[in-house]
Design a protein around this motif. Structure first.
Motif, short mmCIF file in Angstrom:
data_model
loop_
_atom_site.label_atom_id
_atom_site.label_comp_id
_atom_site.label_asym_id
_atom_site.label_seq_id
_atom_site.Cartn_x
_atom_site.Cartn_y
_atom_site.Cartn_z
N GLU A 666 38.19 61.20 67.82
CA GLU A 666 37.52 61.44 68.21
C GLU A 666 37.53 62.94 69.92
OE1 GLU A 666 34.91 58.12 68.67
OE2 GLU A 666 35.06 57.61 66.21
N PHE A 667 38.50 61.57 70.01
CA PHE A 667 38.94 62.46 71.80
C PHE A 667 38.80 63.87 71.77
CE2 PHE A 667 41.30 63.71 75.36
CZ PHE A 667 40.49 63.58 76.46
N THR A 668 40.26 63.77 70.28
CA THR A 668 40.59 65.40 69.65
C THR A 668 39.33 66.35 69.09
OG1 THR A 668 42.47 64.42 69.38
CG2 THR A 668 41.98 66.76 68.29
N MET A 669 38.90 65.83 68.38
CA MET A 669 37.34 66.13 68.18
C MET A 669 36.68 66.89 68.54
SD MET A 669 36.85 64.01 64.76
CE MET A 669 35.40 66.01 64.24
N GLU A 670 36.73 65.58 70.27
CA GLU A 670 35.19 66.16 70.96
C GLU A 670 36.47 67.50 72.27
OE1 GLU A 670 32.12 66.25 74.31
OE2 GLU A 670 32.40 65.45 72.03
N GLN A 671 37.47 67.07 71.85
CA GLN A 671 38.40 67.82 72.96
C GLN A 671 37.95 69.82 72.35
OE1 GLN A 671 41.98 66.78 73.56
NE2 GLN A 671 41.93 66.15 75.64
N ASN A 672 38.74 69.74 71.00
CA ASN A 672 38.17 71.10 69.99
C ASN A 672 36.35 71.75 70.12
OD1 ASN A 672 40.56 70.74 69.21
ND2 ASN A 672 40.62 69.62 67.41
N SER A 673 35.63 70.75 70.20
CA SER A 673 34.58 71.07 70.32
C SER A 673 34.34 71.94 71.37
CB SER A 673 33.11 69.59 69.99
OG SER A 673 32.21 70.70 70.33
N GLN A 674 34.54 71.01 72.81
CA GLN A 674 34.74 71.53 73.34
C GLN A 674 35.24 73.57 74.06
OE1 GLN A 674 35.44 69.13 77.01
NE2 GLN A 674 34.16 67.60 76.81
N ARG A 675 36.36 73.25 73.67
CA ARG A 675 37.56 74.36 73.71
C ARG A 675 36.76 75.70 72.65
NH1 ARG A 675 41.91 70.67 72.28
NH2 ARG A 675 42.91 70.04 73.62
N LEU A 676 36.04 75.08 71.28
CA LEU A 676 35.29 75.83 70.97
C LEU A 676 34.07 76.69 71.45
CD1 LEU A 676 34.80 76.87 67.90
CD2 LEU A 676 33.69 75.05 66.51
N GLN A 677 33.66 75.81 72.12
CA GLN A 677 32.69 76.40 73.16
C GLN A 677 32.92 77.47 73.96
OE1 GLN A 677 29.03 75.83 72.43
NE2 GLN A 677 28.28 76.57 74.14
N ALA A 678 34.11 76.28 74.70
CA ALA A 678 34.50 77.64 75.61
C ALA A 678 35.00 79.12 74.96
CB ALA A 678 35.69 76.93 76.47
N LEU A 679 35.58 78.56 74.18
CA LEU A 679 36.37 80.22 73.25
C LEU A 679 34.72 81.28 72.35
CD1 LEU A 679 38.12 81.52 71.42
CD2 LEU A 679 38.05 80.10 69.90
#
Length: 1000
Positions: A666-679
Motif C-alpha cells: 500500500e505504501f509503494t502504491m501510494e508512492q507510485n500514485s504520488q510519482r504518477l501525479q508528479a509525472l
C-alpha cells in the motif's frame, strides 16, 4: 406580588406566543420563496420552446434549400439546446456546478436577476423535491432533440447523395410538422401542470399555516396547565423525599459519619455509635475527639489518608478499629472527600460497616468447605484416579457390601436399544458365597430374547427387580436358575440417553427384595457411573480433538494467542517464532503489550481492559509489533473475550495476521500514485482525460500553458480547445476510443484561449473500471507547430539528397559500364589468350561492382542493398557469361535477405565474383559436369559467405598460402582482410571456402 409558578407560566406563554409568531412569519417567507421557482420554470420552458422552434425552422430551410449555412445554424442552435438541457438536468438532479450553470444562462440571454432566481430554484429542488415532482423538462427536451438530430442526419445523407426528390421534400416537411405539433402539445400540457402545481402548493401552505396556528394555541394552553400542576406535585414530592431521607439516614443500619481532615467528627448517625460500642451519639461525641484514634494500625490510617488525597475516595477499605472498651473489630469503609468551590478539601464523609462477624463466619465457612471438599475428593478419587478396570471392581465391591448382596456385577451393552450384552468382565462375589458367574454363559445375551418387557423397561431407564420363584417358565427363569440367583436387581446405566450397560445385584440365599431407598441410591450410583463413563469418553474425544487442534493451530501461518484478564500470555503457536523471532518459551508469562510498538501499547492495553470489562466483546484492529531484531511488523489483531469453565476470569483468544507485506505494498502504491501525479504535472506533454459524456476530468500544467485555460475553467465541461467546425471529428474520435480503440500520433488542429491555432500530435487510450467497462479516456498531446515546419524542410532536403545520391550512383554505374565496354573492345583486338583472359576478368570485376551501384540506384535507400538478391543476380550473370564453356555447371544460391552497407557490399561482392569465376574456370577441368553451391546467411553476430564445389580442389600450396597461385586467389585473401573476416580454405570432395565477418 406574583408567585414563582405564575411567573414561570407567564414566561412559557410569552415564549410560546413568540415562537408561534416566528413560525407563522417563516411560513409566509418560505411561501414566497418557494413560489418564485414556478415562474422561473415558466421562463425556462418558454426559452427551450423558442430554441426548439428555431432549430426546427433551420432544419426545414435546409430541407428546401440544401445550403450548408442552414445545417450549420441548426447545429449551433442544437448545441445550445444540448447545453441548456444539461443545465436543466443539473437543476433536476441537484448538482452544484454553479459556474457552468451561470455561463449557459448568460448565452441564453437571461438577466442577472433571472439567473439568481434559477440558482435559488436549484436549492429549492434540493430541499423540497416533492414540491416539483412531475415537472422534469430535460428528458422530453432530450427526446425531441434526438428526433431532430435523426432527421438532420437523414437529410444530410440524402442531400449529399442527391437523393432529394419532390416526394422526399414533402415527407420531411410533414415529419417536422408532426414533431412540432407533438412538442407544442407537450409544452401546453406542461404549462397546465405547472399552473396546477402552483395552485396546489398555495393550498398546502395555507392549510399548513392554519394547522400551525391552531396547534400552537392548543399547545400553549396545555403546557401552561401542565407546568402549574407539575410544579405543585414536585414541591410535595420534594418535601416527602426530604423527610424520608432524614428518617432513613438516622435509622440506617450502616454507620454514616462526616469528619474533618484532622479527625474531628462533624456528624455521625446512631449506627456508628452502636458499632463502636457507645450507648448514644452524644456519648460518642464526649469520648471521641479525634476519629483517627479508632484505627488500630497507623499504617492503615496512612493508607486511608493517602488514598483520599490522591484519588479523592476509598472503596471497600477494610481496617481494624478500637471499640469503647478497647475491643478490636473489623470495619469496611466507603468514603469520599468534600471540597469547596476553590477545590480545597473541607471534610471526609462515608459509610462504615462492622465486618467482624462476616469474617469469622467466612473463616468457618472456608474451613467447612475445605472439609467437604476433602470428603468429595476422597469419594470421587475412587473413579478418576484409578484405571478403569480397577475402579469398576472397587465400585462393585462398595455396592455389594453396602447392599448386602451376594454378587455385584456390570454388564456392558454393545449398542443402544435391544442390543446384545458383552461378556461379563466386572464382578464382585461375597467371601464364602457362591462361586463367580460363568462368563461363558453370560456372553452375547439378548435382552429381548429373555423378556420383551424387561428389555423395554431397562431401555426406558427403569430399575427392575426380578424374583425367580415369581416367574413363569421361560427364558428368563431359566437364565436365573443357571446363575443360581433367586433375586436380581438390574439398574440401567445410561450415557447421553443410550443404554450403555447395567449394574446387577444378585441374592442367592433368600427371596428378599431390596428396599426402595436402596433402589434410589442405586439409581444415583448408576447415574454417577454414567457421568463418569461419559466424562472418560469426552476426555478421550477432547484429547483427540485437542491434538488435532494443536496440530492445526501449530501449522497455520497466523499467530494464535491466549491471554488472561491482565494481558499475560498463556499460549502461543509456532508462528510466533517465525514472525517475531522470539521463542515461545521465553514469551509465555509476559504481557503481550510488551512486544507492541511503544506508541501503541497504551491503546492496545485499553482495548484489552474494555474487553475484559465486557464493554466490547470483539476487536479487530491493526497494531505494530517490534521483532527481536528490532524490525517493525504490521499485524491485524482479531480477538474475542471468552469466559469458560476452565478459566473463571475472562480470557482473550485471538489471532495475529501479518500485514507487513500488504502495508508495504500500500505504501509503494501510494508512492507510485504520488510519482504518477508528479509525472503528469511535470510532463511536457499535454495530458487530459474525459468521461464517457465527453467532459474533462484531468487537465495538467502543460495543457494550461499551451492552451491557456486554467483547470478550474475546464474541469467538468466539454473541451474548450476544440474548434466548432471540428466538433463532429472530436466526437467521432471519442466514440472510437470509448469503443476500446487505441489512437496513436494523430495530427489535429486545436485553438488556444486567445483564438490562435495550434497543431498537436495526439494519442488516446481507454481507461477501464474493475468490471472491464470503459469509464474514461486519457489523451497525450504534443505541440507540433515548429516540428511541422521543420518536418517539411527536412522532407524537402531529403528529396534533394535522394535525387543527388541517385544521380551519383547512376553516373558511377554508367562510368563502369563504359569501362567494361572499353575492356571488352580491347579484348576483341588482342590475339594473346592471356591478355584476353586478363581483360575479361577485369571486365567481370567491374561488372560486379556496377551491379551494386545499379541496385542502389533502383532502391529507395542509398545506404545499403539486399545482398542476398545481389548474389542470386550475380550467379545468373556468371552462368550466362561462362555458358560458352564446354562443361555444364549447376549453380545453387541460398541467400537470406541481409542488407549490407556499400562499404561491405563492394568487397564482399568482388570476393563472391572471384569465387564463382574461379570455379567456372578451373574447378571442373576434364569433368563432364559440375556443381557449385553458394550460401550467405547469419551465424549469431556474424555473416557467413560459403562456397563449395565438387571439382578437383585447390593445390596444397594455395591452401597453405605458400605460393601466390593466381591474381584471383590474391584478391580473395585481400578482400577477406578488408572485411576483417576469418577465411577458411580447404578441400572437401572439392573446394571449400568459408568467410565469417561482422556486419557494420
Amino acid at each position: 406580588m406574583k408567585t414563582i409558578q405564575e411567573v414561570k407560566i407567564y414566561r412559557y406563554l410569552i415564549l410560546g406566543s413568540l415562537g408561534l409568531l416566528i413560525v407563522a412569519m417563516a411560513t409566509l417567507y418560505i411561501w414566497m420563496e418557494l413560489k418564485e421557482p414556478y415562474r422561473t420554470l415558466h421562463q425556462v420552458n418558454k426559452q427551450v420552446y423558442r430554441l426548439q422552434t428555431e432549430a426546427s425552422m433551420h432544419l426545414a430551410n435546409y430541407t428546401v434549400s440544401g445550403h450548408v449555412r442552414d445545417i450549420q445554424r441548426f447545429r449551433s442552435v442544437s448545441f445550445l439546446i444540448i447545453e441548456l438541457t444539461d443545465a436543466i438536468r443539473q437543476i433536476e438532479d441537484r448538482e452544484q456546478d454553479q459556474q457552468y450553470f451561470r455561463e449557459i444562462f448568460e448565452q441564453m440571454g437571461f438577466s442577472e436577476q433571472r439567473m439568481r432566481q434559477s440558482m435559488r430554484l436549484r436549492n429549492r429542488v434540493a430541499l423540497f423535491p416533492f414540491l416539483y415532482e412531475g415537472l422534469e423538462v430535460s428528458g422530453s427536451v432530450a427526446d425531441y432533440q434526438s428526433q431532430l438530430m435523426d432527421v438532420a442526419r437523414r437529410l444530410l445523407r440524402d442531400h449529399v447523395n442527391d437523393l432529394m426528390i419532390a416526394d422526399r421534400y414533402l415527407d420531411y416537411l410533414r415529419e417536422l410538422q408532426n414533431m412540432n405539433l407533438e412538442n407544442q402539445a407537450w409544452n401546453e400540457e406542461f404549462e397546465n401542470v405547472l399552473d396546477q402545481k402552483e395552485k396546489q402548493f398555495d393550498f398546502y401552505i395555507i392549510l399548513f399555516l392554519s394547522g400551525v396556528l391552531v396547534f400552537g394555541f392548543l399547545f400553549i394552553g396545555y403546557m401552561s396547565y401542565n407546568v402549574e400542576n407539575s410544579w405543585k406535585r414536585y414541591e410535595e414530592s420534594l418535601i416527602r423525599s426530604r423527610n424520608r431521607y432524614q428518617e432513613m439516614f438516622e435509622q440506617a443500619g450502616i454507620g454514616i459519619a462526616q469528619t474533618k481532615t484532622d479527625g474531628k467528627p462533624l456528624w455521625v448517625n446512631s449506627a456508628v455509635a452502636r458499632i463502636l460500642g457507645y450507648s448514644s451519639v452524644e456519648d460518642m461525641y464526649r469520648r471521641v475527639k479525634d476519629f483517627r484514634r479508632i484505627f488500630v494500625e497507623p499504617e492503615r490510617l496512612a493508607d486511608f489518608n493517602e488514598a483520599m488525597r490522591i484519588n479523592g475516595y476509598v472503596k471497600n477499605f477494610m481496617f481494624q478499629a478500637f471499640q469503647k472498651e478497647g475491643t478490636k473489630i473489623w470495619l469496611l469503609s466507603n468514603s469520599r472527600t468534600v471540597k469547596d468551590e476553590q477545590g480545597q478539601i473541607v471534610c471526609y464523609e462515608g459509610s462504615y460497616q462492622d465486618y467482624t462477624l462476616y469474617l469469622k463466619t467466612n473463616q468457618e465457612l472456608q474451613y467447612l468447605t475445605t472439609v467437604l471438599r476433602g470428603m468429595v475428593q476422597s469419594i470421587y478419587q475412587l473413579l478418576p484416579d484409578m484405571k478403569f478396570d480397577k475402579a469398576i471392581n472397587e465400585f462393585l465391591k462398595i455396592i455389594g457390601l453396602a447392599s448386602a448382596a451376594d454378587r455385584a456385577y456390570l454388564f456392558r451393552n454393545e449398542k443402544s436399544g435391544f442390543g446384545r450384552l458383552s461378556e461379563l468382565k466386572y464382578e464382585w462375589v461375597r467371601v464364602n458365597s457362591l462361586k463367580s458367574l460363568h462368563k461363558a454363559v453370560n456372553k452375547n445375551i439378548r435382552l429381548d430374547k429373555l423378556s420383551q418387557d424387561l428389555a423395554k423397561r431397562l431401555t426406558e431407564g427403569e430399575v427392575v427387580q426380578i424374583v425367580s420363584n415369581n416367574l413363569d417358565e421361560g427364558p428368563l427363569q431359566s437364565f436365573l436358575k443357571k446363575q443360581k440367583t433367586r433375586v436380581m436387581m438390574l439398574v440401567p446405566v445410561q450415557v447421553e440417553g443410550r443404554l450403555w450397560g447395567m449394574i446387577g445385584l444378585g441374592n442367592c440365599s433368600n427371596d428378599d427384595q431390596w428396599p426402595e431407598e436402596l433402589v434410589q441410591i442405586m439409581k444415583t450410583l448408576a447415574s454417577a457411573l454414567g457421568h463418569y463413563i461419559l466424562k472418560r469418553e469426552m476426555e478421550q474425544s477432547i484429547l483427540e480433538s485437542e491434538n488435532r487442534y494443536r496440530t492445526l493451530v501449530g501449522n497455520i501461518r497466523e499467530i494464535v494467542f491466549q491471554i488472561d484478564g491482565n494481558g499475560v500470555i498463556d499460549y502461543l503457536n509456532s508462528s510466533w517464532e517465525t514472525i517475531t523471532g522470539y521463542q515461545v518459551s521465553e514469551s509465555i508469562g509476559r504481557k503481550l503489550t510488551d512486544f507492541v510498538h511503544l506508541d501503541e501499547r497504551e491503546i492496545l492495553d485499553k482495548s484489552f481492559r474494555r474487553m475484559v470489562k465486557k464493554e466490547e466483546g470483539f476487536s479487530n484492529k491493526e497494531y505494530r509489533l517490534t521483532t527481536k531484531e528490532g524490525d517493525i511488523r504490521w499485524l491485524e489483531w482479531s480477538c474475542k473475550v471468552i469466559t469458560d469453565k476452565q478459566h473463571k476470569s475472562p480470557h482473550i483468544y485471538g489471532t495475529l495476521y501479518d500485514l507487513t507485506e500488504r502495508k508495504n505494498t500500500e505504501f509503494t502504491m501510494e508512492q507510485n500514485s504520488q510519482r504518477l501525479q508528479a509525472l503528469i504535472e511535470s510532463s511536457p506533454l499535454m495530458i487530459s482525460s474525459l468521461d464517457t459524456y465527453g467532459r474533462l476530468t484531468l487537465w495538467n500544467r502543460a495543457a494550461e500553458k499551451n492552451f491557456g485555460w486554467n483547470r478550474n475553467e475546464v474541469i467538468g465541461k466539454p473541451p474548450p480547445h476544440v474548434p466548432p467546425h471540428l466538433k463532429e471529428q472530436y466526437f467521432a474520435l471519442l466514440d472510437r476510443v470509448l469503443a476500446g480503440e487505441y489512437i496513436y500520433g494523430i495530427e489535429l488542429e486545436r485553438r488556444r484561449k486567445n483564438g490562435s491555432v495550434i497543431y498537436i500530435s495526439m494519442s488516446a487510450a481507454p481507461l477501464y473500471d474493475i468490471d472491464g467497462r470503459v469509464e474514461q479516456v486519457i489523451t497525450f498531446s504534443q505541440d507540433i507547430n515548429e516540428a511541422k515546419i521543420s518536418k517539411e524542410a527536412i522532407k524537402k532536403s531529403l528529396r534533394e539528397k535522394d535525387v543527388l545520391h541517385a544521380e551519383i550512383h547512376h553516373r558511377v554505374k554508367n562510368n563502369m559500364a563504359v569501362i567494361s565496354g572499353m575492356l571488352s573492345l580491347k579484348a576483341q583486338e588482342q590475339t594473346d589468350p592471356k591478355i584476353i583472359t586478363l581483360l575479361k576478368d577485369s571486365e567481370n570485376r567491374i561488372r560486379s561492382m556496377s551491379m551494386i551501384h545499379e541496385r542502389l540506384y533502383q532502391m529507395d535507400t542509398f545506404a545499403e542493398i539486399d545482398f542476398g538478391a545481389y548474389l542470386k543476380e550475380l550467379a545468373i550473370y556468371t552462368k550466362n557469361y561462362f555458358g560458352e564453356y564446354d562443361v555444364p555447371v549447376e549453380t545453387t544460391v541460398e541467400a537470406e535477405g541481409v542488407y549490407l552497407e556499400i562499404t561491405q557490399a563492394i568487397p564482399c561482392g568482388l570476393l563472391a565474383n572471384e569465387l564463382l569465376t574461379n570455379g567456372y574456370k578451373h574447378a571442373f577441368d576434364n569433368r563432364s559436369k559440375g556443381n557449385i553451391q553458394l550460401s550467405f546467411k547469419r551465424q549469431g553476430d556474424y555473416l557467413e559467405l560459403l562456397y563449395q564445389d565438387n571439382g578437383k580442389g585447390l593445390p596444397k600450396e594455395v591452401i597453405s598460402q605458400k605460393s601466390n597461385y593466381s591474381l584471383g586467389m590474391n584478391l580473395i585473401w585481400g578482400l577477406s582482410q578488408q572485411l576483417k573476416g576469418d577465411l577458411e580454405i580447404r578441400n572437401n570432395k572439392g573446394t571449400y571456402i568459408r568467410l565469417l565477418f561482422k556486419e557494420l
